[in-house]
Write an enzyme that holds these catalytic residues in place. Structure first.
Site, PDB file in Angstrom:
ATOM      1  N   ARG A  58       0.840  -1.212   0.000  1.00  0.00           N
ATOM      2  CA  ARG A  58       0.000   0.000   0.000  1.00  0.00           C
ATOM      3  C   ARG A  58       0.874   1.261   0.000  1.00  0.00           C
ATOM      4  O   ARG A  58       0.479   2.309  -0.493  1.00  0.00           O
ATOM      5  CB  ARG A  58      -0.966  -0.001   1.196  1.00  0.00           C
ATOM      6  CG  ARG A  58      -1.798   1.269   1.301  1.00  0.00           C
ATOM      7  CD  ARG A  58      -3.035   1.120   2.163  1.00  0.00           C
ATOM      8  NE  ARG A  58      -2.760   0.551   3.462  1.00  0.00           N
ATOM      9  CZ  ARG A  58      -2.131   1.180   4.461  1.00  0.00           C
ATOM     10  NH1 ARG A  58      -1.684   2.410   4.302  1.00  0.00           N
ATOM     11  NH2 ARG A  58      -1.937   0.586   5.619  1.00  0.00           N
ATOM     12  N   TYR A 111     -13.990  16.900 -15.910  1.00  0.00           N
ATOM     13  CA  TYR A 111     -14.594  15.555 -15.909  1.00  0.00           C
ATOM     14  C   TYR A 111     -15.657  15.467 -14.815  1.00  0.00           C
ATOM     15  O   TYR A 111     -15.387  15.852 -13.656  1.00  0.00           O
ATOM     16  CB  TYR A 111     -13.483  14.524 -15.682  1.00  0.00           C
ATOM     17  CG  TYR A 111     -13.986  13.108 -15.564  1.00  0.00           C
ATOM     18  CD1 TYR A 111     -14.658  12.497 -16.615  1.00  0.00           C
ATOM     19  CD2 TYR A 111     -13.792  12.373 -14.405  1.00  0.00           C
ATOM     20  CE1 TYR A 111     -15.127  11.198 -16.510  1.00  0.00           C
ATOM     21  CE2 TYR A 111     -14.251  11.077 -14.286  1.00  0.00           C
ATOM     22  CZ  TYR A 111     -14.924  10.497 -15.341  1.00  0.00           C
ATOM     23  OH  TYR A 111     -15.392   9.209 -15.223  1.00  0.00           O
ATOM     24  N   ASP A 183      -5.254  18.305 -15.344  1.00  0.00           N
ATOM     25  CA  ASP A 183      -5.640  16.982 -15.821  1.00  0.00           C
ATOM     26  C   ASP A 183      -5.220  16.906 -17.287  1.00  0.00           C
ATOM     27  O   ASP A 183      -5.808  17.562 -18.150  1.00  0.00           O
ATOM     28  CB  ASP A 183      -7.148  16.782 -15.653  1.00  0.00           C
ATOM     29  CG  ASP A 183      -7.595  15.376 -16.049  1.00  0.00           C
ATOM     30  OD1 ASP A 183      -6.903  14.746 -16.866  1.00  0.00           O
ATOM     31  OD2 ASP A 183      -8.644  14.920 -15.552  1.00  0.00           O
ATOM     32  N   LYS A 208      -6.702   5.644 -19.750  1.00  0.00           N
ATOM     33  CA  LYS A 208      -6.911   6.160 -21.104  1.00  0.00           C
ATOM     34  C   LYS A 208      -5.667   5.920 -21.975  1.00  0.00           C
ATOM     35  O   LYS A 208      -5.239   4.797 -22.103  1.00  0.00           O
ATOM     36  CB  LYS A 208      -7.315   7.622 -21.019  1.00  0.00           C
ATOM     37  CG  LYS A 208      -8.444   7.877 -19.990  1.00  0.00           C
ATOM     38  CD  LYS A 208      -9.698   7.125 -20.350  1.00  0.00           C
ATOM     39  CE  LYS A 208     -10.916   7.380 -19.494  1.00  0.00           C
ATOM     40  NZ  LYS A 208     -10.831   7.375 -18.070  1.00  0.00           N
TER      41      LYS A 208
HETATM   42  C1  LIG Z   1     -10.345  13.668 -18.183  1.00  0.00           C
HETATM   43  C2  LIG Z   1     -10.561  12.593 -17.164  1.00  0.00           C
HETATM   44  N1  LIG Z   1     -10.026  12.737 -15.944  1.00  0.00           N
HETATM   45  C3  LIG Z   1     -10.184  11.799 -14.982  1.00  0.00           C
HETATM   46  C4  LIG Z   1     -10.925  10.658 -15.218  1.00  0.00           C
HETATM   47  C5  LIG Z   1     -11.104   9.650 -14.117  1.00  0.00           C
HETATM   48  O1  LIG Z   1     -10.313   8.528 -14.362  1.00  0.00           O
HETATM   49  P1  LIG Z   1     -10.684   7.024 -13.928  1.00  0.00           P
HETATM   50  O2  LIG Z   1     -11.898   6.623 -14.701  1.00  0.00           O
HETATM   51  O3  LIG Z   1      -9.456   6.260 -14.277  1.00  0.00           O
HETATM   52  O4  LIG Z   1     -10.948   7.034 -12.458  1.00  0.00           O
HETATM   53  C6  LIG Z   1     -11.495  10.455 -16.483  1.00  0.00           C
HETATM   54  C7  LIG Z   1     -12.281   9.244 -16.770  1.00  0.00           C
HETATM   55  O5  LIG Z   1     -12.982   9.158 -17.758  1.00  0.00           O
HETATM   56  C8  LIG Z   1     -11.312  11.451 -17.481  1.00  0.00           C
HETATM   57  O6  LIG Z   1     -11.841  11.317 -18.704  1.00  0.00           O
END
Ligand SMILES: Cc1ncc(COP(=O)(O)O)c(C=O)c1O
Length: 393
Positions: A58, A111, A183, A208
């Site tokens: 962890r 998001y 992000d 992604k």
């Molecule tokens: C731009 C963006 N940031 C963060 C996330 C969150 O990631 P996760 O689905 O791996 O938790 C996503 C998920 O679709 C995303 O598209």
């Protein structure tokens, strides 16, 4: 041996490799929850941070560390922390920087769940959040208050493909001593490196582009300095948001081909966006590689390429869009993005359904908006699929 000056692909292939005693060419999967200390003194030294090593998965694990070092090298950071998911990384970021009475500024079209945890959870602990159109840097400056502790931007945004000028926002934020986190999921480090543009922290949903094969969920934060690393790492370990070693291995493997995949998907996306823009059944297309994108100039300056994410609306609105999504055969109707396969989805009823209608309207997520994540298939096949689906409308 790769180093900081090596090219992107050399770092993608080699950075973070962990040498074991057998000379394994790839980092092995250390599928262990705990690590044996040589003796009591060794255990005490590891806990005190006086010696490097592993204690408990962890807190850290060689396979996870290997991935973290690779991610840091790809984003030109000094270190990185891997998480069980992108949302695990978002949560740890907010929990590390925000407390009772603090304030955060974020992109309105961030998001959905990144906005959702601020509105539904952090608000319960006395954290105020202001969501604005960060593509206007002056709006960012106007939103800054005495208690603002973090500016969190997403560029390009999911799914509205709006850009924020990272350099300008970081310059404004730093005048007030506020850190900026970006992000960078939609661009991947192949196309944009926020730390080089002045940001302090980069976030990725590894699910992604970086993993790229739609078979792992994961997240990461990449930092510039040791102090921020320690702060975020502690949150990760205390909250138990750690990645699993097997999961880390898969992302570490996927990341080696990152630029090959991103550039092929981008080449396809440029062709598809131009084709869609000319199609009589398509109302509009939003893609940073099109001159019609309102921030085309910023995209040219800030990104090394427009990527493979786009959104569009078809004539006939939501009903026509649903017909299109039900008619595609090669593209899969699924959420997520950045994988080798082409995906199509409807944010207003899927990924962003959890937002209030007002928040969706503020973010520009209209009912007819369709999000398209272009894969690395042959472009002729993707176009043929879209053509037969558009014919059915
Ligand atoms: C731009 C963006 N940031 C963060 C996330 C969150 O990631 P996760 O689905 O791996 O938790 C996503 C998920 O679709 C995303 O598209």
């Amino acid at each position: 041996m790769e180093n900081n000056k090596s090219g992107f692909d050399t770092r993608a292939v080699h950075a973070g490799d962990f040498k074991d005693q057998f000379g394994a060419v790839v980092t092995p999967i250390y599928q262990t929850s705990t690590f044996e200390f040589r003796n009591a003194e060794h255990g005490a030294r590891l806990f005190a941070g006086e010696e490097e090593g592993f204690i408990y998965t962890r807190i850290g694990n060689p396979t996870i560390r290997s991935l973290e070092k690779k991610l840091a090298a790809l984003e030109n950071g000094t270190d990185a922390i891997a998480f069980a998911s992108g949302m695990g990384a978002v949560s740890a970021l907010f929990a590390s920087f925000l407390g009772q009475g603090d304030h955060i500024i974020s992109t309105a079209a961030v998001y959905g769940p990144s906005r959702g945890i601020l509105e539904s959870y952090f608000s319960r602990f006395g954290v105020a959040a202001t969501f604005i159109d960060t593509s206007d840097p002056f709006a960012v400056e106007r939103a800054i208050a005495n208690n603002t502790k973090l500016i969190y931007i997403e560029t390009p945004t999911n799914p509205t493909i709006k850009l924020t000028d990272i350099e300008q926002v970081a310059a404004i934020a730093h005048q007030y001593g506020i850190p900026v986190a970006v992000d960078n999921t939609f661009s991947s480090p192949v196309l944009q490196n926020p730390l080089d543009l002045g940001a302090d922290i980069v976030l990725h949903s590894l699910t992604k582009f970086i993993n790229g094969h739609a078979d792992v969920v994961g997240g990461a934060l990449i930092v510039k300095d040791e102090e921020t690393y320690k702060r975020l790492h502690k949150t990760m370990a205390y909250f138990g948001a750690n990645m699993d070693p097997h999961q880390a291995y898969l992302v570490y493997r996927g990341a080696k081909t990152l630029s090959l995949r991103v550039l092929k998907a981008q080449e396809n996306a440029i062709t598809i966006a131009r084709w869609l823009e000319e199609h009589p059944k398509v109302e509009w297309v939003r893609y940073p590689g099109l001159e019609s994108h309102p921030q085309y100039e910023l995209a040219q300056r800030q990104m090394r390429g427009p990527g493979s994410m786009m959104s569009f609306g078809v004539k006939g609105g939501l009903q026509a869009g649903k017909k299109l999504m039900d008619s595609v055969q090669l593209a899969k109707l699924a959420v997520s993005l950045g994988g080798v396969e082409t995906l199509i989805q409807h944010p207003a009823s899927m990924t962003h359904a959890g937002l209030t209608p007002e928040a969706r309207a503020q973010a520009g997520i209209t009912d007819e908006l369709i999000r398209f994540s272009v894969g690395i298939e042959d472009v002729e096949d993707i176009l043929a699929d879209l053509e037969q689906a558009l014919e059915k409308i």
